[in-house]
Write a protein that holds these residues in place. Structure first.
Motif, short mmCIF file in Angstrom:
data_model
loop_
_atom_site.label_atom_id
_atom_site.label_comp_id
_atom_site.label_asym_id
_atom_site.label_seq_id
_atom_site.Cartn_x
_atom_site.Cartn_y
_atom_site.Cartn_z
N LYS A 212 2.26 5.46 -8.92
CA LYS A 212 1.42 6.45 -9.62
C LYS A 212 2.29 7.63 -10.09
O LYS A 212 2.12 8.13 -11.21
CB LYS A 212 0.29 6.93 -8.73
CG LYS A 212 -0.73 5.83 -8.43
CD LYS A 212 -2.07 6.38 -8.07
CE LYS A 212 -3.06 5.30 -7.75
NZ LYS A 212 -3.41 4.45 -8.87
N LEU B 261 -1.18 -6.83 -4.33
CA LEU B 261 -1.87 -6.26 -3.18
C LEU B 261 -3.20 -6.98 -2.94
O LEU B 261 -3.52 -7.35 -1.81
CB LEU B 261 -2.10 -4.76 -3.42
CG LEU B 261 -2.71 -4.02 -2.24
CD1 LEU B 261 -1.97 -2.70 -2.05
CD2 LEU B 261 -4.17 -3.76 -2.44
N GLN B 262 -3.95 -7.21 -4.01
CA GLN B 262 -5.24 -7.89 -3.86
C GLN B 262 -5.05 -9.34 -3.39
O GLN B 262 -5.80 -9.82 -2.54
CB GLN B 262 -6.01 -7.84 -5.19
CG GLN B 262 -6.49 -6.45 -5.52
CD GLN B 262 -6.98 -6.32 -6.95
OE1 GLN B 262 -6.85 -7.24 -7.76
NE2 GLN B 262 -7.55 -5.16 -7.28
N GLU C 258 2.41 -0.99 -11.97
CA GLU C 258 1.25 -0.68 -11.14
C GLU C 258 0.23 -1.81 -11.18
O GLU C 258 -0.31 -2.21 -10.14
CB GLU C 258 0.59 0.63 -11.59
CG GLU C 258 -0.60 0.98 -10.70
CD GLU C 258 -1.38 2.18 -11.19
OE1 GLU C 258 -1.79 2.99 -10.34
OE2 GLU C 258 -1.59 2.29 -12.42
N ILE C 259 -0.02 -2.37 -12.35
CA ILE C 259 -0.95 -3.50 -12.47
C ILE C 259 -0.46 -4.68 -11.65
O ILE C 259 -1.22 -5.29 -10.89
CB ILE C 259 -1.15 -3.89 -13.96
CG1 ILE C 259 -1.93 -2.80 -14.68
CG2 ILE C 259 -1.84 -5.24 -14.08
CD1 ILE C 259 -1.93 -2.94 -16.20
N ASP C 260 0.83 -4.98 -11.79
CA ASP C 260 1.41 -6.10 -11.03
C ASP C 260 1.30 -5.86 -9.53
O ASP C 260 0.95 -6.77 -8.77
CB ASP C 260 2.87 -6.32 -11.42
CG ASP C 260 3.05 -6.80 -12.85
OD1 ASP C 260 2.05 -7.23 -13.47
OD2 ASP C 260 4.19 -6.73 -13.35
N ALA C 261 1.58 -4.63 -9.12
CA ALA C 261 1.51 -4.30 -7.69
C ALA C 261 0.08 -4.41 -7.18
O ALA C 261 -0.15 -4.92 -6.07
CB ALA C 261 2.06 -2.90 -7.44
N MET C 262 -0.88 -3.97 -7.96
CA MET C 262 -2.29 -4.06 -7.55
C MET C 262 -2.74 -5.52 -7.44
O MET C 262 -3.46 -5.89 -6.51
CB MET C 262 -3.20 -3.29 -8.52
CG MET C 262 -3.07 -1.78 -8.41
SD MET C 262 -3.44 -1.14 -6.77
CE MET C 262 -5.16 -1.55 -6.63
N GLU C 263 -2.30 -6.34 -8.39
CA GLU C 263 -2.65 -7.77 -8.33
C GLU C 263 -2.05 -8.41 -7.08
O GLU C 263 -2.72 -9.17 -6.39
CB GLU C 263 -2.14 -8.50 -9.58
CG GLU C 263 -2.93 -8.17 -10.83
CD GLU C 263 -2.33 -8.81 -12.09
OE1 GLU C 263 -1.20 -9.32 -12.04
OE2 GLU C 263 -3.01 -8.77 -13.12
N GLU D 137 -4.23 -9.20 0.26
CA GLU D 137 -5.45 -8.95 1.05
C GLU D 137 -6.28 -10.22 1.19
O GLU D 137 -6.85 -10.49 2.24
CB GLU D 137 -6.29 -7.84 0.41
CG GLU D 137 -5.71 -6.46 0.59
CD GLU D 137 -6.47 -5.37 -0.16
OE1 GLU D 137 -7.12 -5.67 -1.19
OE2 GLU D 137 -6.40 -4.21 0.30
N LEU E 235 2.21 2.23 -3.57
CA LEU E 235 1.29 2.68 -4.62
C LEU E 235 1.48 4.14 -5.03
O LEU E 235 1.51 4.43 -6.24
CB LEU E 235 -0.16 2.43 -4.20
CG LEU E 235 -0.61 0.97 -4.21
CD1 LEU E 235 -2.07 0.86 -3.77
CD2 LEU E 235 -0.41 0.34 -5.57
N LYS F 279 0.83 -1.21 0.00
CA LYS F 279 0.00 0.00 0.00
C LYS F 279 0.87 1.26 0.00
O LYS F 279 0.54 2.25 -0.64
CB LYS F 279 -0.94 0.00 1.20
CG LYS F 279 -2.10 -0.96 1.05
CD LYS F 279 -3.02 -0.91 2.25
CE LYS F 279 -4.22 -1.84 2.06
NZ LYS F 279 -5.13 -1.80 3.21
#
Length: 191
Positions: free
Chosen positions: A49, A97-98, A90-95, A101, A45, A42
């Motif tokens: 960005k 992160l999800q 960013e896409i990889d980091a969001m995946e 979680e 992120l 988190k």
């Protein structure tokens, strides 16, 4: 305190307890590690960005330069590549992160289950110790208590529970703490 409780069963229970303690600690550490990973993800992120914004700005500048000079195509291609990499990061980091979680509840559940197994192992261990002490007490004191009980009955009117309370008074809090401390050494003897 002399440890008169010995044998394979005790050693197995000590080993089982030690194994459950290690598993419980590992499960707790894993749950904490995943939570720390989530916080780190988190925290990363905003930087991702910012990287995208900077790459987009670089792409816009390269595009403007290309419009003025067609020889700047390699610069534009490089700027596009940088932007694509920033967006993919960013896409990889969001995946990730999800996924992290989603993993937290499982890790917490595993830690709770390990704690329950540890409590079960502790219960079995201490129940075995208590039963062994009871058996030893019966063997050593049983005949004497039976004679005392018979004598009390001959004297007319007695309570068996009262007899036992007089012979074995309940230890006070301080003495109980001392005994628990001594007995913890029995638990640690298997490590």
């Amino acid at each position: 305190m002399e440890a008169t409780i010995e044998g394979t069963k005790l050693e197995e229970l000590q080993q089982n307890l030690a194994d459950r303690e290690r598993e419980c600690e590992a499960a707790r550490l894993k749950a904490n590690e995943i939570s720390a990973d989530l916080a780190e993800l988190k925290g990363n992120l905003p930087g991702l960005k910012k990287d995208i914004e900077e790459a987009e700005s670089g792409r816009q500048k390269a595009l403007s330069a290309y419009v003025l000079d067609k020889n700047k195509l390699p610069v534009l291609d490089k700027a596009r590549e940088v932007l694509a990499l920033a967006k993919q990061s960013e896409i990889d980091a969001m995946e990730l992160l999800q996924a992290t979680e989603r993993a937290i509840p499982t890790a917490q559940k595993n830690a709770q289950e390990a704690e329950q197994k540890l409590q079960g192992a502790k219960t079995k261990f201490w129940r075995h110790v208590g039963e062994a002490f009871e058996a030893e007490s019966r063997e050593l004191a049983g005949p004497i208590i039976e004679k005392a009980w018979a004598a009390m009955c001959n004297s007319g009117g007695a309570s068996y529970e009262g007899l036992l309370r007089r012979i074995f008074p309940q230890p006070g809090i301080e003495r109980l703490q001392e005994i628990k401390k001594e007995m913890s050494l029995l638990h640690r003897a298997g490590h």
